[in-house]
Design a protein around this motif. Structure first.
Motif, PDB file in Angstrom:
ATOM      1  N   LYS A 152     -15.638  -2.501  -3.195  1.00  0.00           N
ATOM      2  CA  LYS A 152     -15.035  -3.717  -3.722  1.00  0.00           C
ATOM      3  C   LYS A 152     -14.348  -4.446  -2.569  1.00  0.00           C
ATOM      4  CE  LYS A 152     -14.231  -1.995  -8.412  1.00  0.00           C
ATOM      5  NZ  LYS A 152     -13.209  -1.735  -9.470  1.00  0.00           N
ATOM      6  N   ASP A 209     -11.368  -5.983   4.992  1.00  0.00           N
ATOM      7  CA  ASP A 209     -11.758  -6.803   3.849  1.00  0.00           C
ATOM      8  C   ASP A 209     -12.238  -5.971   2.675  1.00  0.00           C
ATOM      9  OD1 ASP A 209     -11.205  -9.200   5.189  1.00  0.00           O
ATOM     10  OD2 ASP A 209     -13.158  -9.186   6.173  1.00  0.00           O
ATOM     11  N   ASP A 235     -11.471  -3.587  -0.292  1.00  0.00           N
ATOM     12  CA  ASP A 235     -10.323  -3.186  -1.114  1.00  0.00           C
ATOM     13  C   ASP A 235     -10.392  -1.710  -1.479  1.00  0.00           C
ATOM     14  OD1 ASP A 235      -8.447  -5.125  -1.327  1.00  0.00           O
ATOM     15  OD2 ASP A 235      -9.264  -6.069  -3.117  1.00  0.00           O
ATOM     16  N   ASP A 236     -11.585  -1.256  -1.845  1.00  0.00           N
ATOM     17  CA  ASP A 236     -11.697   0.116  -2.333  1.00  0.00           C
ATOM     18  C   ASP A 236     -13.144   0.572  -2.190  1.00  0.00           C
ATOM     19  OD1 ASP A 236     -10.939   2.535  -3.464  1.00  0.00           O
ATOM     20  OD2 ASP A 236     -11.469   1.876  -5.486  1.00  0.00           O
ATOM     21  N   LYS A 274     -18.357  -9.655  -4.602  1.00  0.00           N
ATOM     22  CA  LYS A 274     -17.120  -8.875  -4.671  1.00  0.00           C
ATOM     23  C   LYS A 274     -17.357  -7.376  -4.647  1.00  0.00           C
ATOM     24  CE  LYS A 274     -13.968 -12.142  -6.860  1.00  0.00           C
ATOM     25  NZ  LYS A 274     -13.006 -12.368  -7.961  1.00  0.00           N
ATOM     26  N   LYS A 331       0.842  -1.197   0.000  1.00  0.00           N
ATOM     27  CA  LYS A 331       0.000   0.000   0.000  1.00  0.00           C
ATOM     28  C   LYS A 331       0.880   1.251   0.000  1.00  0.00           C
ATOM     29  CE  LYS A 331      -4.001  -2.131   0.307  1.00  0.00           C
ATOM     30  NZ  LYS A 331      -5.094  -1.992  -0.686  1.00  0.00           N
ATOM     31  N   ASN A 378     -11.983  -7.833  -1.026  1.00  0.00           N
ATOM     32  CA  ASN A 378     -10.978  -8.837  -1.385  1.00  0.00           C
ATOM     33  C   ASN A 378     -11.640 -10.222  -1.366  1.00  0.00           C
ATOM     34  OD1 ASN A 378     -11.157  -9.574   1.355  1.00  0.00           O
ATOM     35  ND2 ASN A 378      -9.382  -8.317   1.910  1.00  0.00           N
TER      36      ASN A 378
END
Length: 586
Positions: free
Chosen positions: A294, A275, A277-278, A340, A64, A296
């Protein structure tokens, strides 16, 4: 009423008493407000009152490299500030310094160890299923009917999935107890990974609508907390989240789309913020602001399980609460199985969508903070600093007074009264701005007030010198006072504008204690303009009517002989015929 002759301006010395009355009324009002509010002294900053200053540095973790950015740092400031305020601190300062440091100033009276633990840990973000919810006030009677405010406050909730908006009815306390008992007993193992299974497909095992299962001790305690909880009270909101593990159900508070408080009973955490992502705030095809998420691989599996369970439930049990440090920041409902990715839609504008996206992103980022320094300032040391600052201010003021008395003699009375008026306005405003906007008088702010003494005295000197120049030209005092004012006014305004502009720029581009200096300098500069226009000029006009000043007494500071004045100007009384030529001009 005859109009003034062309080329002449109406005299400004007619009613100076009005301006003086206005500023005196303002001073009395501010002083009365100060005593009425009980805040008779300015609120002191950490360097004067004592306390703890913590410097945190953000650290990137492997994988990151771009986690440290302005958006995430600003979000971190908001989270840390909320945590510190949760300790019962109302005067803490949390702000960024540079691109990766956060400064936390906590005044005395706070548990330093607890504060360091709170500000130094990463934010805890969880997705928890909603078991029940109602309006944020305590439930008055277990047998009472649902409050209409509760059903109204649950409307327009952001939804996950298709974005359809539905109102969320509020269950009665009896129904709440059944719902909580059913949900908590659906799975004996309250782990986040297993609790998503729920009791889907086991309708025959659920109690009938007329039968309420007997809750166990833990469930009964949870129901009692929920019934008594008042989310409008800050101390109760803080206490609900203290010591709660992610694997345990909890009671929490959050605001709905219209800003009203709602309270929830939430199940064990199903998905953790790490958990995610974005998360981004975007505009969909219909031109509405939404938040996209989103997950992981691990988060996708967990989210799929919980949404599969929630989509079959009735409102509000088809919702999941997004909980940040114990507070429900959003509670969208689910209408389909998601994996997801997901969309949260509802009554969003750009600001609220970006705020939620930042919270989700920050909870997902591995952004940690490391203590760079922890400085403890004792009240004794702060008192010594304040004493030294006040002594320095007193010395500076004494030197200014001596100079004014020696050089301007009688005029120094006007200057000293103006300084007194400026001091009263400054002190009362600083005392009132403490509780109003959180202004704290730190050592740099004291320095700004000391510098302001010179700026204020400079304005008087500009005006006095203009008046003395007019007297040197041979004019009597009353016309000299009025003729000198336009030129002095222009100079004073330009000078004060430059000082205020410098203070404003310094306030914007700096952080920390330097902002206290800039704020005080800007405030006193504005007050200088007010005092000169509404106090000094009218007072000078009134004094010019007194024989002591008008006749140029040697101790008035306006003695024509001492100033080297020219003979008095006399106008010729010879009337000129239009078109004739003045002999002097020929």
């Amino acid at each position: 009423m005859a109009a003034p002759k062309k080329g002449r301006r109406p005299s400004g010395q007619g009613k100076p008493g009005r301006a003086l009355a206005f500023i005196l009324i303002a001073m009395v009002a501010l002083t009365g407000g100060m005593f009425f509010s009980g805040h008779t002294t300015p609120r002191l900053g950490i360097d004067l009152a004592g306390g703890t200053s913590i410097t945190l540095e953000a650290k990137n973790e492997p994988g990151k490299p771009n986690a440290i950015n302005k958006t995430n740092m600003d979000t971190a400031v908001g989270i840390i500030e909320r945590r510190v305020n949760g300790l019962g601190v109302s005067e803490a300062e949390v702000q960024t310094q540079g691109d990766r440091n956060i400064i936390v100033n906590i005044p005395k009276g706070t548990n330093e160890k607890q504060a360091r633990e709170q500000v130094g840990t990463t934010a805890q973000l969880y997705f928890r299923p909603v078991l029940t919810m109602s309006a944020g006030q305590p439930t008055p009677d277990p047998s009472s009917s649902p409050s209409p405010d509760a059903s109204e406050s649950a409307k327009d909730k952001p939804k996950a999935g298709n974005g359809d908006e539905k109102s969320t009815p509020t269950a009665s306390p009896t129904t709440q107890g059944r719902a909580v008992t059913d949900a908590l007993k659906a799975d004996p193992t309250p782990s986040p990974s297993a609790s998503g299974k729920g009791d889907q497909g086991k309708d025959d095992e659920k109690p009938s609508a007329t039968e309420t299962p007997k809750p166990d001790a833990a469930t009964k305690k949870l129901q009692e907390q929920f019934t008594a909880l008042d989310c409008t009270k800050k101390d109760q909101r803080v206490q609900t989240a203290q010591g709660v593990k992610s694997s345990e159900p909890m009671v929490g508070c959050g605001r709905n789309a219209v800003g009203q408080w709602e309270k929830y009973i939430l199940g064990p955490a199903e998905v953790a913020g790490k958990d995610v992502d974005d998360a981004q705030a975007v505009i969909n095809d219909r031109g509405q602001w939404i938040v996209t998420m989103k997950f992981n691989s691990k988060g996708a599996d967990k989210f799929s399980k919980i949404t599969t369970q929630l989509k079959t439930q009735q409102s509000p049990q088809n919702q999941f609460g997004i909980v940040l440090d114990g507070e429900v920041v959003s509670a969208p409902s689910v209408s389909e199985t998601l994996s997801k990715s997901a969309e949260i839609s509802g009554s969003f504008n750009q600001e609220s969508a970006q705020e939620l996206a930042n919270i989700l992103s920050y909870g997902a980022l591995p952004l940690t903070f490391q203590e760079q320094s922890v400085t403890s300032v004792t009240a004794a040391l702060g008192g010594e600093q304040l004493k030294a600052g006040l002594i320095a201010g007193a010395i500076g003021l004494a030197l200014v007074v001596v100079y004014l008395v020696v050089y301007y003699r009688g005029l120094s009375l006007i200057a000293l009264l103006s300084l007194l008026a400026s001091g009263i306005l400054t002190y009362t405003l600083m005392s009132l701005l403490g509780p109003a906007i959180g202004f704290a008088l730190n050592l740099p702010a004291v320095c700004g007030a000391i510098v302001a003494i010179g700026i204020t005295a400079d304005s008087f000197i500009v005006y006095f010198e203009r008046v003395r120049d007019e007297v040197r030209e041979g004019r009597t005092l009353r016309p000299a006072v009025e003729r000198a004012w336009p030129r002095a006014r222009r100079t004073i305004l330009v000078s004060d504008f430059v000082s205020f502009l410098a203070a404003a720029v310094l306030f914007v581009v700096t952080v920390g204690k330097v902002q206290g200096f800039a704020f005080t300098l800007g405030l006193t500069t504005l007050l200088d303009v007010v005092v000169v226009f509404l106090f000094t000029k009218p007072l000078m006009t009134l004094m010019a009517r007194r024989k002591f000043f008008a006749n140029g007494h040697p101790w008035s500071g306006l003695d024509p002989k001492r100033l080297g004045a020219k003979p008095p100007l006399r106008r010729s009384r010879t009337r000129r015929v239009p078109g004739s030529v003045d002999p002097k001009e020929a």
